[in-house]
Design an enzyme around this catalytic site. Structure first.
Site, PDB file in Angstrom:
ATOM      1  N   GLY A 177       3.662   3.093  13.567  1.00 33.67           N
ATOM      2  CA  GLY A 177       4.500   1.901  13.789  1.00 33.67           C
ATOM      3  C   GLY A 177       4.153   1.215  15.099  1.00 33.67           C
ATOM      4  O   GLY A 177       4.040  -0.016  15.178  1.00 33.67           O
ATOM      5  N   SER A 186       5.487   6.904  10.353  1.00 35.11           N
ATOM      6  CA  SER A 186       5.609   7.582  11.645  1.00 35.11           C
ATOM      7  C   SER A 186       5.733   6.570  12.786  1.00 35.11           C
ATOM      8  O   SER A 186       5.233   5.439  12.704  1.00 35.11           O
ATOM      9  CB  SER A 186       4.382   8.463  11.876  1.00 35.11           C
ATOM     10  OG  SER A 186       3.222   7.676  11.936  1.00 35.11           O
ATOM     11  N   THR A 187       6.369   7.004  13.844  1.00 33.70           N
ATOM     12  CA  THR A 187       6.531   6.147  15.024  1.00 33.70           C
ATOM     13  C   THR A 187       5.167   5.803  15.614  1.00 33.70           C
ATOM     14  O   THR A 187       4.931   4.683  16.065  1.00 33.70           O
ATOM     15  CB  THR A 187       7.430   6.860  16.052  1.00 33.70           C
ATOM     16  OG1 THR A 187       8.729   6.981  15.459  1.00 33.70           O
ATOM     17  CG2 THR A 187       7.559   6.076  17.344  1.00 33.70           C
ATOM     18  N   GLU A 242      10.171  15.142  15.505  1.00 34.54           N
ATOM     19  CA  GLU A 242      10.452  15.138  14.076  1.00 34.54           C
ATOM     20  C   GLU A 242       9.591  16.215  13.406  1.00 34.54           C
ATOM     21  O   GLU A 242       8.369  16.118  13.424  1.00 34.54           O
ATOM     22  CB  GLU A 242      10.090  13.748  13.539  1.00 34.54           C
ATOM     23  CG  GLU A 242      10.701  13.426  12.222  1.00 34.54           C
ATOM     24  CD  GLU A 242      10.432  11.981  11.801  1.00 34.54           C
ATOM     25  OE1 GLU A 242       9.348  11.457  12.091  1.00 34.54           O
ATOM     26  OE2 GLU A 242      11.314  11.397  11.161  1.00 34.54           O
ATOM     27  N   CYS A 293      13.479  10.574   6.946  1.00 33.60           N
ATOM     28  CA  CYS A 293      13.490  10.052   8.319  1.00 33.60           C
ATOM     29  C   CYS A 293      14.873  10.180   8.953  1.00 33.60           C
ATOM     30  O   CYS A 293      14.994  10.369  10.155  1.00 33.60           O
ATOM     31  CB  CYS A 293      13.030   8.601   8.325  1.00 33.60           C
ATOM     32  SG  CYS A 293      13.784   7.614   7.050  1.00 33.60           S
ATOM     33  N   LYS A 315       0.841  -1.196   0.000  1.00 33.14           N
ATOM     34  CA  LYS A 315       0.000   0.000   0.000  1.00 33.14           C
ATOM     35  C   LYS A 315       0.877   1.247   0.000  1.00 33.14           C
ATOM     36  O   LYS A 315       1.575   1.524   0.963  1.00 33.14           O
ATOM     37  CB  LYS A 315      -0.901   0.049   1.234  1.00 33.14           C
ATOM     38  CG  LYS A 315      -1.937   1.171   1.099  1.00 33.14           C
ATOM     39  CD  LYS A 315      -2.566   1.584   2.397  1.00 33.14           C
ATOM     40  CE  LYS A 315      -1.821   2.668   3.106  1.00 33.14           C
ATOM     41  NZ  LYS A 315      -1.794   3.973   2.435  1.00 33.14           N
ATOM     42  N   GLU A 355      10.416   0.745  10.143  1.00 32.99           N
ATOM     43  CA  GLU A 355      11.395   1.821   9.948  1.00 32.99           C
ATOM     44  C   GLU A 355      10.653   3.119  10.214  1.00 32.99           C
ATOM     45  O   GLU A 355       9.798   3.516   9.429  1.00 32.99           O
ATOM     46  CB  GLU A 355      11.976   1.737   8.528  1.00 32.99           C
ATOM     47  CG  GLU A 355      13.297   2.450   8.413  1.00 32.99           C
ATOM     48  CD  GLU A 355      13.137   3.873   7.962  1.00 32.99           C
ATOM     49  OE1 GLU A 355      13.033   4.749   8.846  1.00 32.99           O
ATOM     50  OE2 GLU A 355      13.094   4.127   6.754  1.00 32.99           O
TER      51      GLU A 355
HETATM   52  P1  NDP Z   1       2.008   7.689   8.523  1.00 33.43           P
HETATM   53  O1  NDP Z   1       2.841   6.874   9.435  1.00 33.43           O
HETATM   54  O2  NDP Z   1       0.593   7.927   8.888  1.00 33.43           O
HETATM   55  O3  NDP Z   1       2.011   7.056   7.053  1.00 33.43           O
HETATM   56  C1  NDP Z   1       2.822   6.005   6.589  1.00 33.43           C
HETATM   57  C2  NDP Z   1       1.991   4.958   5.874  1.00 33.43           C
HETATM   58  O4  NDP Z   1       1.144   4.273   6.800  1.00 33.43           O
HETATM   59  C3  NDP Z   1       1.048   5.530   4.827  1.00 33.43           C
HETATM   60  O5  NDP Z   1       0.934   4.630   3.748  1.00 33.43           O
HETATM   61  C4  NDP Z   1      -0.236   5.625   5.595  1.00 33.43           C
HETATM   62  O6  NDP Z   1      -1.369   5.739   4.800  1.00 33.43           O
HETATM   63  C5  NDP Z   1      -0.213   4.353   6.395  1.00 33.43           C
HETATM   64  N1  NDP Z   1      -1.060   4.333   7.579  1.00 33.43           N
HETATM   65  C6  NDP Z   1      -1.601   5.386   8.247  1.00 33.43           C
HETATM   66  N2  NDP Z   1      -2.314   4.946   9.307  1.00 33.43           N
HETATM   67  C7  NDP Z   1      -2.226   3.591   9.323  1.00 33.43           C
HETATM   68  C8  NDP Z   1      -2.719   2.560  10.173  1.00 33.43           C
HETATM   69  N3  NDP Z   1      -3.452   2.850  11.250  1.00 33.43           N
HETATM   70  N4  NDP Z   1      -2.432   1.279   9.888  1.00 33.43           N
HETATM   71  C9  NDP Z   1      -1.671   0.976   8.828  1.00 33.43           C
HETATM   72  N5  NDP Z   1      -1.168   1.904   7.979  1.00 33.43           N
HETATM   73  C10 NDP Z   1      -1.431   3.199   8.217  1.00 33.43           C
HETATM   74  O7  NDP Z   1       2.722   9.055   8.279  1.00 33.43           O
HETATM   75  P2  NDP Z   1       2.030  10.430   7.836  1.00 33.43           P
HETATM   76  O8  NDP Z   1       1.987  10.462   6.381  1.00 33.43           O
HETATM   77  O9  NDP Z   1       0.732  10.644   8.552  1.00 33.43           O
HETATM   78  O10 NDP Z   1       3.066  11.478   8.389  1.00 33.43           O
HETATM   79  C11 NDP Z   1       3.002  11.884   9.755  1.00 33.43           C
HETATM   80  C12 NDP Z   1       4.383  12.115  10.297  1.00 33.43           C
HETATM   81  O11 NDP Z   1       5.092  10.891  10.294  1.00 33.43           O
HETATM   82  C13 NDP Z   1       5.240  13.037   9.446  1.00 33.43           C
HETATM   83  O12 NDP Z   1       4.994  14.350   9.735  1.00 33.43           O
HETATM   84  C14 NDP Z   1       6.600  12.595   9.838  1.00 33.43           C
HETATM   85  O13 NDP Z   1       6.974  13.228  11.031  1.00 33.43           O
HETATM   86  C15 NDP Z   1       6.453  11.120  10.062  1.00 33.43           C
HETATM   87  N6  NDP Z   1       6.858  10.321   8.883  1.00 33.43           N
HETATM   88  C16 NDP Z   1       7.993   9.621   8.958  1.00 33.43           C
HETATM   89  C17 NDP Z   1       8.426   8.893   7.874  1.00 33.43           C
HETATM   90  C18 NDP Z   1       9.674   8.128   7.921  1.00 33.43           C
HETATM   91  O14 NDP Z   1      10.185   7.725   6.881  1.00 33.43           O
HETATM   92  N7  NDP Z   1      10.218   7.855   9.081  1.00 33.43           N
HETATM   93  C19 NDP Z   1       7.698   8.875   6.612  1.00 33.43           C
HETATM   94  C20 NDP Z   1       6.454   9.597   6.647  1.00 33.43           C
HETATM   95  C21 NDP Z   1       6.084  10.290   7.750  1.00 33.43           C
HETATM   96  P3  NDP Z   1      -1.823   7.230   4.367  1.00 33.43           P
HETATM   97  O15 NDP Z   1      -0.745   7.789   3.550  1.00 33.43           O
HETATM   98  O16 NDP Z   1      -3.001   7.059   3.563  1.00 33.43           O
HETATM   99  O17 NDP Z   1      -2.080   7.972   5.640  1.00 33.43           O
END
Ligand code: NDP
Length: 486
Positions: A245, A241-242, A393, A296, A188, A262
């Protein structure tokens, strides 16, 4: 200082063909959703609607997992490593052939500068497939066998959830090792950046990959959650996001599912006074302003030795005055658009908190486009460890500057976050680099460089940055079992 002007150098969009709507890629073909809704993906630099994307329902997730299971049992799990490798090589070559198309599409959907998608994201994505193609028939030589020479076996069906900051690259980090090890996948992509994953689905068709080996289901958090909860998924690989995760770890606790996570980071980029300062300044800029700071492992905390502070900050500000912010498709652009309105809001809010907590905020003068989501390169000085901008972050082009006097203090401050993904050390002394690398609780430590990636090198974190490694031989471990397979 003289102002250098650049004539516009826009990359042509003609190479991409964006459809008005996309279905889900399940069982080797694009299919309509069973009862799912749709959403729009937009260009964050212009707010132009690009396409209608299907929001996969729980029934669609079920269909995708079933397709992946059938492909695992029927073809992929039984195929020889040498044959799997041929498919991976084929995918890698097609990605290279279509690199320009991927780069332009990534930039339009994500907002990142074309020079980064063209020179970093897409070549690295192809490199991950080439690298793992090479492993597919050599797994028994990777030291992955259990006791008594039990051969490593694939896990089965892997659910993969990726973020929006490096859409195609994160897809490659996930899919290439999974396939090389003999697993099938349901992936996804993030809601705001689905287009290159859908183009990748076309590449799978072009490569004649057996149907069901790769399934791409678009959607938002609920789709991701349905994938996490699906009982027939053997492993979950997540980057994001943590917070999410941790939610995934809670959901799968007590089940047989495995996971690699990650998550976030708050990396310290540590500059000693004996460092080559001009190079360090380039490394600081690359560390936090690459990909708009949506990284990240970004070097979001600059720890600079007190005796070098004024020189480093003066040079950094002078350098930042030359950073070009604007049209991501322009080949001269250094800093593109923020990926979404929601992310822009988070960056603005945390930056306002930084100011309110007493840090000193600075940005170079720059004209931001009127439409789209934009944030100027921003530096906070006089930051203390308790400030939220030193702990959380921001995930944007925002640098927090702290100082230290001794190496011990640098280590204590660098390690003083809940995260532990990466760090950078700038110094002339090799012995100090080795000592620092040993002390830093970070999965990756760069020395006199920053943000360098290679498929042969494992990447991953400590503490709340997650667990498991991606890339290199270590990354294969997350996709095999030396116990019984399914
Ligand atoms: P998320 O952790 O929400 O998104 C990462 C992925 O997980 C996306 O595909 C998202 O879908 C999906 N997702 C969201 N909620 C769920 C769930 N409950 N169960 C399973 N999968 C889910 O990150 P965000 O895009 O909301 O970003 C928020 C913050 O996270 C950022 O501001 C940043 O600080 C951090 N972040 C960190 C990253 C990294 O590489 N370490 C990468 C991205 C964000 P969808 O996109 O549709 O929400």
């Amino acid at each position: 200082m003289p102002k250098f002007l650049y004539a516009p150098a826009p990359e042509s969009r003609a190479v991409v063909d964006i459809r008005s709507s996309y279905g889900l890629f399940i069982g080797g073909e694009f299919v309509e959703s069973a009862g799912g809704d749709s959403f729009k993906t937009i260009n964050p630099a212009t707010e132009e609607v690009l396409a209608d994307i299907t929001e996969a329902s729980a029934a669609d997730v079920e269909r995708a997992v079933r397709a992946a299971r059938a492909a695992y049992r029927g073809v992929w799990g039984r195929m020889s490593g040498a044959d799997r490798g041929k498919y991976l090589f084929r995918i890698a070559r097609i990605m290279q052939e279509r690199a320009r198309e991927f780069a332009v599409l990534e930039t339009i959907d994500n907002g990142k500068p074309i020079k980064e998608s063209r020179d970093v994201d897409i070549p690295l994505a192809a490199a991950h497939f080439f690298y793992h193609a090479g492993w597919a028939d050599k797994l028994e030589h990777a030291g992955l066998t259990g006791g008594a020479g039990v051969p490593a076996r694939p896990l089965g069906v892997v659910g993969q959830i990726i973020p929006w900051n490096f859409p195609l690259l994160m897809l490659s980090w996930k899919i290439a090792p999974a396939l090389a090890c003999g697993n099938t996948v349901v992936l996804k992509p993030a809601e705001t950046t689905p287009l290159t994953a859908l183009l990748f689905a076309e590449v799978c068709q072009q490569a004649d990959l057996p149907p069901g080996v790769v399934n791409i289901i678009t959607g938002a958090g609920a789709t991701g959650q349905a994938l996490v909860e699906h009982p027939d998924v053997d492993k979950l690989a997540f980057t994001g996001s943590t917070e999410v995760g941790k939610a995934i770890a809670r959901t799968i606790a007590g089940t047989r599912k495995r996971a690699t996570l990650e998550l976030g980071g708050k990396a310290a980029n540590i500059v000693f006074d004996d460092a080559p300062i001009d190079q360090a300044v380039e490394g600081i800029v690359n560390g936090i302003f690459f990909n708009q700071g949506h990284v990240c492992c970004a070097g979001s905390r600059l720890l600079v030795q007190e005796s070098a502070h004024d020189e480093v900050i003066a040079k950094l500000k002078r350098r930042l005055a030359t950073v070009r912010v604007g049209d991501p498709l322009d080949k001269n652009t250094d800093l593109g658009a923020i990926n979404s309105q929601a992310q822009l809001k988070q960056i603005r809010e945390l930056s306002a908190v930084g100011e309110a907590e007493g840090a000193e905020r600075w940005s170079p003068p720059c004209d931001l486009p009127v439409k789209g989501f934009w944030f100027p390169p921003t530096v906070f000085t006089n930051v203390s460890q308790t400030h939220r901008i030193a702990q959380e972050e921001v995930f944007g082009p925002v640098l927090s500057v702290l100082t230290f006097r001794t190496p011990q203090e640098a280590v204590a401050k660098a390690n003083n976050t809940p995260y532990g993904l990466s760090a950078g050390v700038w110094t002339d002394k090799g012995s100090r680099i080795l000592w620092m690398a040993d002390q830093l609780r970070a999965g990756v430590v760069w020395a006199n460089t920053f943000n360098k990636f290679d498929p042969t090198s494992p990447f991953g974190g400590y503490k709340e940055s997650g667990y498991g490694r991606e890339g290199g031989r270590h990354g294969l471990e997350g996709y095999v079992t030396t116990g019984g397979g399914r």
